[in-house]
Design an enzyme around this catalytic site. Structure first.
Site, short mmCIF file in Angstrom:
data_model
loop_
_atom_site.label_atom_id
_atom_site.label_comp_id
_atom_site.label_asym_id
_atom_site.label_seq_id
_atom_site.Cartn_x
_atom_site.Cartn_y
_atom_site.Cartn_z
N ALA A 104 -20.30 25.56 139.26
CA ALA A 104 -19.87 25.98 140.60
C ALA A 104 -20.43 27.35 140.95
CB ALA A 104 -18.35 25.98 140.69
N THR A 105 -20.66 28.17 139.94
CA THR A 105 -21.27 29.48 140.20
C THR A 105 -22.62 29.29 140.87
OG1 THR A 105 -20.11 30.66 138.45
CG2 THR A 105 -22.26 31.52 139.07
N GLN A 116 -10.66 25.06 141.96
CA GLN A 116 -9.28 24.93 141.46
C GLN A 116 -8.50 23.85 142.20
OE1 GLN A 116 -8.14 26.35 138.78
NE2 GLN A 116 -9.81 27.78 138.42
N HIS A 153 -15.87 20.76 134.65
CA HIS A 153 -15.04 21.12 133.49
C HIS A 153 -13.65 21.61 133.87
CE1 HIS A 153 -15.21 25.63 133.35
NE2 HIS A 153 -16.20 25.41 134.18
N THR A 196 -34.59 18.84 135.93
CA THR A 196 -34.29 17.50 135.40
C THR A 196 -32.79 17.24 135.46
OG1 THR A 196 -36.20 17.63 133.97
CG2 THR A 196 -34.52 16.02 133.38
N CYS A 248 -6.05 45.46 130.22
CA CYS A 248 -6.54 45.54 128.86
C CYS A 248 -7.43 44.37 128.48
CB CYS A 248 -5.39 45.68 127.88
SG CYS A 248 -4.92 47.40 127.64
#
Lengths: 405, 324
Positions: free
Chosen positions: A71-72, A182, A204, A240, A327
């Site tokens: 999708a990117t 999503q 995926h 391909t 973090c």
């Protein structure tokens, strides 16, 4: 027991999809663009997958669905090629999107701003984590070429008002692209009902294989290719064909969208049970109302417990979840979606995302509830936010001022 | 980017065993009450640093024997990720047994070092280095409270990043020790510039006195100048002939910087070294004049002699300077 609760990041490959792919990973290895039998033997499988994907999102025969690597790629393709087609030499110079898009939209927009002088408007979301259609309307100008707004948000699962937004774009004569990564396979998506020019999605995320996605293009609209080469897929996207990937994507989408309401209900049932149990803890809240949320997602904030610290404890219990908080990521900012919905800064580092799938079981839910509560208890015991002995006079915290744009 | 960066490191796998063990089971987590401390005839000091909104917060407890200012017990409470908890734990460990005056000398680098399994392997990956930054600040604060002085008196320092409270000296030191070249690296190592971003460059949310981009540029310049000076020193010791071409050019630049350039610049000119060719008899230094020097009559006479004389004196008397 180990439990995977990071299905908004990626999902397990459905065994039936794998089964459908196997021949194309072994004996049926021909290049579909070859003239000989080795090549043409792959065609029935690809045709079946194309039918499955068209049916899965409700596309008509006049539309194109072009398979991509992810999708990117599809998101990059739309933004960069709309620039090439309408902005580079045309009179348009403006894109409308949101603050909470996937990085493949945001980073591409930043690139277009810096390299191509495109103006981009990043719309905020409301306290429910949703962009409001009237906001979109008020920012469209005569020079707007494209509106790109996600169908559902990856962190909160909140579903955006795609119908209203697509109507507004139609009325204003502006192209509308939606990143539906999503949404497709999680909630009903029927592109026939909307005026969507482009829609990106990825296998995926719905138990298909990694390395294959697609761009839906309404009415075969012209869009300069991103990848030039051997003119595969009618010249729209060279390279391909990823035969096994495409076959797996078709199979996975068919499974995911068959009786989707039933599947949604059974995922939501387990999700709601986890959510209800966790909400019994003190000082926690969940972002967004359930009715307007993908049925598998919980973004929960636990006061006094830093997101990555909690991930650590869950990981020790063999539970995989995620956080957008400081973090865990390279950025030190709080969770952008949490900040965007107006959560106070204190909570921006306490977001934890649990995302289920149709493979999540009741037993797993029980296990997660228990492990989660245990982690919260342990970390709150360590947490300075829950300390009883107060600082010596003068030893209080100097408030950390965060500035957000 | 190179082969090792293609997949990238798994963040948690890069932690030392000590970090992992202490996160799972911190040794000094907890609180010391007023009653406890007083019961032992000791004084209790409690100091906070950071806040949940920063993503890290720590509360440090010291039980101090007033007779000799010795910290007899220390505990902590922490809101933060694994590294923040582990570094808070080690910080209290380092405080116990020290006098307040000794404890003030504990630095973030000491904390990180104490978390290492082996002395030459970092305890946490670079982007996690900032998690030990708070130790230094909270100790200063506690010491200030106990001694009744402003904590600022421990550090005659200029704070560049207010959000993460990182000082100018810390920044310069970190840039030097780790040979940092980008602002992103500085943020990874110190947390400076990670929050409101005002201190990165002018034009941010607030005006600042110092900006990371300038500090980085200045420090890099200092590092380069030192390298050049070193090269020039080496030249003075008669090593010039054995230097590589790059070293030679740097050495020449260093001499020009020290003796010549200011005069050229004053007249609106400058020069650069193009090449150095050595033969048995001569070392030919090819230079190019820039700006006003270009075409100035003195550039082939007085100025040229001055440059040559300086290089001969400092580096080698075989040098000839040839403008091109």
């Amino acid at each position: 027991m180990q439990v995977y609760l990071d299905n908004n990041a990626t999902t397990m490959l459905d065994p039936k999809a794998l089964e459908a792919m196997m021949p194309y990973l072994s004996e049926l290895y021909g290049n579909p663009n070859s003239l000989h039998k080795f090549g043409t033997k792959t065609h029935p499988g690809i045709r079946r997958a194309i039918d499955q994907v068209y049916a899965g999102i409700g596309a008509t025969d006049n539309d194109d669905i072009v398979f991509t690597s992810c999708a990117t790629e599809a998101n990059n393709w739309v933004l960069k090629s709309v620039w090439a087609d309408l902005m580079q030499h045309g009179d348009k110079n403006h894109i409308v999107t949101t603050e909470v898009e996937h990085p493949s939209i945001l980073a591409t927009c930043h690139y277009l701003e810096e390299q191509c002088g495109v103006k981009v408007t990043y719309l905020p979301v409301n306290e429910e984590g949703v962009v409001e259609a009237h906001t979109v309307k008020s920012f469209i100008t005569d020079r707007t070429a494209l509106v790109s707004i996600m169908w559902a948000n990856n962190e909160t699962g909140m579903i955006f008002p795609i119908k209203e937004i697509s109507d507004i774009c139609k009325e204003k004569g502006v192209l509308f692209h939606t990143d539906a990564v999503q949404a497709v396979g999680k909630i009903p998506v029927n592109v026939k009902e909307f005026d969507i020019a482009f829609m990106s999605f990825s296998a995926h995320k719905f138990h298909g294989p990694k390395g294959v996605g697609a761009l839906y293009i309404k009415n075969s609209r012209k869009l300069t290719p991103l990848l030039h080469g051997g003119d595969q897929m009618g010249g729209r996207r060279s390279g391909t064909l990823n035969v096994a990937g495409i076959v797996g994507m078709g199979e996975a989408l068919e499974i995911a969208t068959t009786n989707i309401e039933e599947k949604m209900a059974s995922i939501a049932k387990i999700r709601n049970r986890i959510e209800d149990e966790l909400l019994k803890l003190e000082d926690v809240f969940v972002v967004g109302n359930r009715a307007n949320r993908t049925p598998n997602t919980i973004l929960i904030s636990v006061r006094g417990v830093e997101g990555e610290g909690m991930l650590w404890d869950l990981n020790n219990a063999l539970i995989g979840a995620s956080t957008g908080s400081a973090c865990a990521s390279e950025s030190l900012e709080g969770n952008t979606v949490m900040l965007a919905i107006g959560a106070d800064n204190e909570l921006a580092h306490t977001g934890m995302r649990l995302s289920l799938s149709r493979f999540t079981t009741e037993e797993e839910a029980d296990y997660v509830i228990e492990a989660f509560k245990k982690g919260v208890a342990r970390l709150r015991q360590i947490s300075s936010s829950y300390a009883k002995v107060q600082p010596t006079a003068g030893g209080e915290v100097r408030e950390c001022e965060l500035h957000h744009h | 980017m190179a082969k090792n960066d293609i997949l990238g490191e798994s963040l948690w796998d890069a932690y030392s065993n000590k970090v992992t063990t202490l996160m799972n089971n911190p040794q000094h987590q907890g609180e010391i009450t007023q009653e406890e401390a007083e019961g032992h005839g000791n004084k209790l000091i409690v100091a906070d640093f950071g806040a949940e909104s920063c993503g890290d917060a720590v509360r440090l407890y010291w039980e101090i024997d007033p007779k000799d200012d010795r910290i007899v017990n220390s505990k902590f409470k922490s809101f933060g990720c694994g590294t923040a908890i582990a570094s808070s734990d080690v910080m209290t460990e380092l405080c116990i047994g020290k006098t307040v005056q000794e404890a003030v000398k504990i630095t973030n680098i000491d904390v990180e070092f104490a978390l290492r399994d082996t002395p030459d392997v970092a305890a946490v990956p670079p982007q996690k280095m900032h998690c030990s930054v708070m130790a230094y600040d909270v100790i200063k604060k506690a010491a200030g409270l106990y001694l009744g002085v402003d904590e600022a008196s421990f550090e005659e320092e200029i704070i560049v990043c207010e959000c993460a409270r990182v000082s100018l000296n810390t920044l310069k030191e970190v840039i030097r020790i780790n040979d940092l070249t980008t602002v992103e690296q500085i943020t990874d190592y110190t947390k400076a510039g990670g929050f409101c971003k005002s201190c990165i460059k002018p034009g941010g949310h607030e005006d600042r006195e110092y900006y990371l981009v300038d500090i980085l540029a200045d420090t890099r310049k200092e590092i380069d100048q030192e390298k050049m000076a070193k090269a020039a020193d080496a030249g003075q010791k008669g090593d010039f002939n054995t230097m590589t071409l790059v070293q030679k050019i740097k050495a020449i630049d260093a001499v020009v910087d020290e003796n010549i350039r200011q005069f050229l610049v004053m007249d609106g000119g400058d020069m650069e070294v193009i090449d150095v060719k050595s033969s048995d008899e001569n070392i030919d230094v090819y230079i190019r004049y820039l700006g006003a020097c270009n075409g100035c009559s003195s550039s082939s006479t007085g100025t040229l002699y001055a440059i040559e004389a300086a290089l001969k004196e400092k580096l080698s008397n075989k040098i000839r300077v040839l403008p091109i």
